[in-house]
Design an enzyme around this catalytic site. Structure first.
Site, PDB file in Angstrom:
ATOM      1  N   ARG A 121      -0.759 -27.372  36.423  1.00  0.00           N
ATOM      2  CA  ARG A 121      -1.235 -26.301  35.501  1.00  0.00           C
ATOM      3  C   ARG A 121      -1.860 -25.114  36.239  1.00  0.00           C
ATOM      4  O   ARG A 121      -2.671 -24.371  35.681  1.00  0.00           O
ATOM      5  CB  ARG A 121      -2.217 -26.832  34.475  1.00  0.00           C
ATOM      6  CG  ARG A 121      -1.604 -27.817  33.521  1.00  0.00           C
ATOM      7  CD  ARG A 121      -2.310 -27.824  32.184  1.00  0.00           C
ATOM      8  NE  ARG A 121      -1.625 -28.711  31.282  1.00  0.00           N
ATOM      9  CZ  ARG A 121      -1.843 -30.023  31.233  1.00  0.00           C
ATOM     10  NH1 ARG A 121      -2.732 -30.580  32.023  1.00  0.00           N
ATOM     11  NH2 ARG A 121      -1.162 -30.764  30.394  1.00  0.00           N
ATOM     12  N   LYS A 143       3.330 -10.829  38.810  1.00  0.00           N
ATOM     13  CA  LYS A 143       4.581 -11.284  38.193  1.00  0.00           C
ATOM     14  C   LYS A 143       5.185 -12.368  39.064  1.00  0.00           C
ATOM     15  O   LYS A 143       5.345 -12.179  40.282  1.00  0.00           O
ATOM     16  CB  LYS A 143       5.568 -10.133  38.054  1.00  0.00           C
ATOM     17  CG  LYS A 143       5.290  -9.259  36.854  1.00  0.00           C
ATOM     18  CD  LYS A 143       6.444  -8.298  36.614  1.00  0.00           C
ATOM     19  CE  LYS A 143       6.159  -7.416  35.414  1.00  0.00           C
ATOM     20  NZ  LYS A 143       7.222  -6.403  35.224  1.00  0.00           N
ATOM     21  N   GLU A 185      11.136   1.701  46.309  1.00  0.00           N
ATOM     22  CA  GLU A 185       9.992   1.447  45.413  1.00  0.00           C
ATOM     23  C   GLU A 185       8.844   2.413  45.723  1.00  0.00           C
ATOM     24  O   GLU A 185       8.102   2.800  44.829  1.00  0.00           O
ATOM     25  CB  GLU A 185       9.519  -0.010  45.522  1.00  0.00           C
ATOM     26  CG  GLU A 185      10.562  -1.065  45.127  1.00  0.00           C
ATOM     27  CD  GLU A 185      10.862  -1.154  43.618  1.00  0.00           C
ATOM     28  OE1 GLU A 185      10.275  -0.386  42.825  1.00  0.00           O
ATOM     29  OE2 GLU A 185      11.708  -1.993  43.247  1.00  0.00           O
ATOM     30  N   LYS A 227       0.179   0.945  42.666  1.00  0.00           N
ATOM     31  CA  LYS A 227       0.567  -0.232  41.865  1.00  0.00           C
ATOM     32  C   LYS A 227      -0.667  -0.858  41.233  1.00  0.00           C
ATOM     33  O   LYS A 227      -0.659  -1.247  40.062  1.00  0.00           O
ATOM     34  CB  LYS A 227       1.314  -1.225  42.750  1.00  0.00           C
ATOM     35  CG  LYS A 227       1.582  -2.538  42.050  1.00  0.00           C
ATOM     36  CD  LYS A 227       3.022  -2.866  41.838  1.00  0.00           C
ATOM     37  CE  LYS A 227       3.171  -3.990  40.830  1.00  0.00           C
ATOM     38  NZ  LYS A 227       4.345  -4.794  41.012  1.00  0.00           N
ATOM     39  N   GLU A 237       1.794  -5.951  30.914  1.00  0.00           N
ATOM     40  CA  GLU A 237       2.925  -5.078  30.543  1.00  0.00           C
ATOM     41  C   GLU A 237       3.080  -4.926  29.033  1.00  0.00           C
ATOM     42  O   GLU A 237       4.143  -5.161  28.476  1.00  0.00           O
ATOM     43  CB  GLU A 237       4.229  -5.580  31.181  1.00  0.00           C
ATOM     44  CG  GLU A 237       5.282  -4.482  31.240  1.00  0.00           C
ATOM     45  CD  GLU A 237       6.509  -4.848  32.040  1.00  0.00           C
ATOM     46  OE1 GLU A 237       6.371  -5.297  33.184  1.00  0.00           O
ATOM     47  OE2 GLU A 237       7.615  -4.679  31.497  1.00  0.00           O
ATOM     48  N   ARG A 241       2.331  -0.335  32.087  1.00  0.00           N
ATOM     49  CA  ARG A 241       2.935  -1.013  33.243  1.00  0.00           C
ATOM     50  C   ARG A 241       4.449  -0.821  33.250  1.00  0.00           C
ATOM     51  O   ARG A 241       5.091  -0.862  34.299  1.00  0.00           O
ATOM     52  CB  ARG A 241       2.578  -2.503  33.244  1.00  0.00           C
ATOM     53  CG  ARG A 241       3.115  -3.217  34.495  1.00  0.00           C
ATOM     54  CD  ARG A 241       2.513  -4.583  34.694  1.00  0.00           C
ATOM     55  NE  ARG A 241       3.083  -5.217  35.877  1.00  0.00           N
ATOM     56  CZ  ARG A 241       2.567  -6.271  36.480  1.00  0.00           C
ATOM     57  NH1 ARG A 241       1.474  -6.825  36.031  1.00  0.00           N
ATOM     58  NH2 ARG A 241       3.142  -6.776  37.556  1.00  0.00           N
ATOM     59  N   ASN A 245       8.915   0.335  35.777  1.00  0.00           N
ATOM     60  CA  ASN A 245      10.345   0.042  35.634  1.00  0.00           C
ATOM     61  C   ASN A 245      11.187   1.310  35.692  1.00  0.00           C
ATOM     62  O   ASN A 245      12.372   1.274  35.363  1.00  0.00           O
ATOM     63  CB  ASN A 245      10.602  -0.693  34.312  1.00  0.00           C
ATOM     64  CG  ASN A 245       9.878  -2.014  34.292  1.00  0.00           C
ATOM     65  OD1 ASN A 245       9.790  -2.691  35.318  1.00  0.00           O
ATOM     66  ND2 ASN A 245       9.312  -2.367  33.156  1.00  0.00           N
ATOM     67  N   HIS A 248      14.742   1.158  36.716  1.00  0.00           N
ATOM     68  CA  HIS A 248      15.112  -0.258  36.743  1.00  0.00           C
ATOM     69  C   HIS A 248      16.063  -0.675  35.617  1.00  0.00           C
ATOM     70  O   HIS A 248      16.759  -1.671  35.752  1.00  0.00           O
ATOM     71  CB  HIS A 248      13.860  -1.146  36.738  1.00  0.00           C
ATOM     72  CG  HIS A 248      13.199  -1.231  38.085  1.00  0.00           C
ATOM     73  ND1 HIS A 248      12.746  -0.114  38.753  1.00  0.00           N
ATOM     74  CD2 HIS A 248      12.939  -2.294  38.903  1.00  0.00           C
ATOM     75  CE1 HIS A 248      12.225  -0.496  39.920  1.00  0.00           C
ATOM     76  NE2 HIS A 248      12.329  -1.807  40.032  1.00  0.00           N
ATOM     77  N   HIS A 252      18.958  -2.786  37.021  1.00  0.00           N
ATOM     78  CA  HIS A 252      19.275  -4.169  36.622  1.00  0.00           C
ATOM     79  C   HIS A 252      20.708  -4.276  36.127  1.00  0.00           C
ATOM     80  O   HIS A 252      21.389  -5.276  36.374  1.00  0.00           O
ATOM     81  CB  HIS A 252      18.294  -4.656  35.545  1.00  0.00           C
ATOM     82  CG  HIS A 252      16.922  -4.936  36.098  1.00  0.00           C
ATOM     83  ND1 HIS A 252      15.792  -4.958  35.323  1.00  0.00           N
ATOM     84  CD2 HIS A 252      16.496  -5.199  37.357  1.00  0.00           C
ATOM     85  CE1 HIS A 252      14.733  -5.220  36.084  1.00  0.00           C
ATOM     86  NE2 HIS A 252      15.140  -5.360  37.325  1.00  0.00           N
ATOM     87  N   HIS A 264      18.233  -5.117  45.933  1.00  0.00           N
ATOM     88  CA  HIS A 264      17.486  -4.581  44.783  1.00  0.00           C
ATOM     89  C   HIS A 264      17.107  -3.103  45.001  1.00  0.00           C
ATOM     90  O   HIS A 264      17.293  -2.268  44.114  1.00  0.00           O
ATOM     91  CB  HIS A 264      16.241  -5.443  44.540  1.00  0.00           C
ATOM     92  CG  HIS A 264      15.391  -4.950  43.410  1.00  0.00           C
ATOM     93  ND1 HIS A 264      15.838  -4.898  42.098  1.00  0.00           N
ATOM     94  CD2 HIS A 264      14.118  -4.453  43.378  1.00  0.00           C
ATOM     95  CE1 HIS A 264      14.875  -4.412  41.328  1.00  0.00           C
ATOM     96  NE2 HIS A 264      13.828  -4.129  42.079  1.00  0.00           N
TER      97      HIS A 264
HETATM   98  N1  GLY Z   1       7.688  -4.620  39.670  1.00  0.00           N
HETATM   99  C1  GLY Z   1       7.240  -4.167  38.407  1.00  0.00           C
HETATM  100  C2  GLY Z   1       5.944  -4.759  37.984  1.00  0.00           C
HETATM  101  O1  GLY Z   1       5.300  -5.441  38.751  1.00  0.00           O
HETATM  102  O2  GLY Z   1       5.551  -4.577  36.865  1.00  0.00           O
END
Ligand code: GLY
Length: 359
Positions: A121, A143, A185, A227, A237, A241, A245, A248, A252, A264
């Site tokens: 957990r 993430k 990025e 960031k 998000e 946030r 993207n 992206h 994607h 990527h």
């Molecule tokens: N790579 C995008 C984020 O961390 O939200």
């Protein structure tokens, strides 16, 4: 040397950017934990380069390392890999205080992070990113996750690290395309948040490509700070946030249409061209700004065209993106260099034009 604080409510942490830090990682991990053992997850590409120095540093700090080496690459960012990590760490009888150290690029960080979020957990996570992309993006913000046959990153959890340890010196062993991957990025961060930072990157891009470590250290710390400011404001998000993207939705779609047989950052570079073009066509970016963006991507040795997937295939892939809301294609666009806006009213013919732009 620079420290960036990530002030996420209930889970604050420090990102340390310091040349030679890998050799001092043990003492930093020691300061975070009372545990006597540490699990290290890495992959077969990174292990021969950096596992031994990290193990030595952990042992010198009185921590016993238990390591797991996974197969490298996006194709192995799967639940099967996570299960392999569970097996190894449960057999080694780790407990809830045992930190997992993720040593590697974005795939290692995401997979090890998801294992840390879920095993027993949840156990503490320390990110030790070894690619520029993982340093400035994937290792910060919590993430974690894996891919599913239906799409990329569809299974995952938010699990903030206890610390991120970045040693810019490790970039010297990266292939050149990996550095460009990370620069995509960095360019994205400047475009969505910092017009002056974009101008500085225009001045300094060659220093980054020639591995000028003083420059890279500054660039990494600056990008981590951007960031951090975005994820602090919106850790889960729910809103802004999503600005991260930028480029992206296109990226994607390109990746999935090519079965992920494209780096990527390369896909992000193409996505940035398409999204900037869209912004220009909607009147929020000037042609001169669009040309500056495309030129900086090219100078970073990223592709700005050459996509071969038919337009309809890309549009269908975009419709399957997990970030789509109520079936409406939604794009992060620019309101000039340095500011992002979210739009879900973009006419389809302009999306087709933007895709034509990256052919
Ligand atoms: N790579 C995008 C984020 O961390 O939200």
């Amino acid at each position: 040397m620079a420290n960036v604080s990530v002030n996420i409510s209930g889970a604050p942490y420090e990102v340390h950017v310091e040349r030679g830090l890998l050799d001092r990682a043990g003492e930093r991990v020691r300061a975070l934990t009372a545990a006597s053992r540490v699990a290290v997850v890495t992959d077969i590409r990174v292990a021969p380069l950096y596992l031994e120095p990290l193990r030595r540093s952990l042992s010198a700090a009185g921590l016993e390392p238990v390591d797991v080496t996974i197969t490298a690459g996006e194709a192995h960012k799967t639940l099967a890999t996570v299960e392999m990590i569970y097996d190894r760490l449960l057999d080694a009888r780790i407990d809830r205080a045992t930190p997992i150290v993720a040593l590697g690029g974005g795939v290692v960080g995401d997979v090890a992070g998801f294992a840390a979020a879920t095993i027993l957990r949840g156990v503490p996570l320390v990110q030790v990113p070894t690619t520029l992309l993982a340093m400035v993006d994937a290792s910060v913000g919590g993430k974690t996750g894996v891919n599913h046959l239906r799409g990329k990153n569809l299974i995952g959890a938010f699990h903030q690290p206890h610390a991120v340890l970045i040693d810019p010196n490790v970039l010297a062993s990266l292939p050149a395309w990996q550095l460009s991957n990370g620069l995509a990025e960095c360019i994205k961060h400047e475009l969505i948040r910092d017009a002056d930072g974009f101008a500085r990157l225009e001045q300094g891009i060659e220093r980054a490509l020639s591995l000028d470590m003083n420059y890279l250290e500054e660039l990494i710390a600056h990008n981590v700070a951007i960031k951090a400011s975005v994820v602090e404001a919106d850790p889960l998000e729910r809103g802004e946030r999503a600005h991260l993207n930028f480029g992206h939705t296109f990226a994607h779609a390109i990746e999935s249409s090519m079965n992920y047989d494209i780096a990527h950052g390369r896909a992000v570079g193409l996505g940035i061209v398409a999204a900037s073009y869209l912004s220009m066509r909607l009147g929020s970016v000037q042609q001169s700004e669009f040309e500056r963006i495309r030129s900086l991507l090219a100078r970073a040795r990223l592709h700005t065209g050459g996509v071969q997937t038919p337009t309809e295939g890309l549009i269908n892939a975009m419709r399957r993106d997990k970030k789509i809301q109520s079936g409406q294609l939604r794009f992060v666009l620019l309101d000039g260099i340095g500011r992002a806006v979210v739009r879900d009213d973009v006419p389809q013919d302009l999306v087709r034009e933007a895709l034509a732009m990256i052919r």
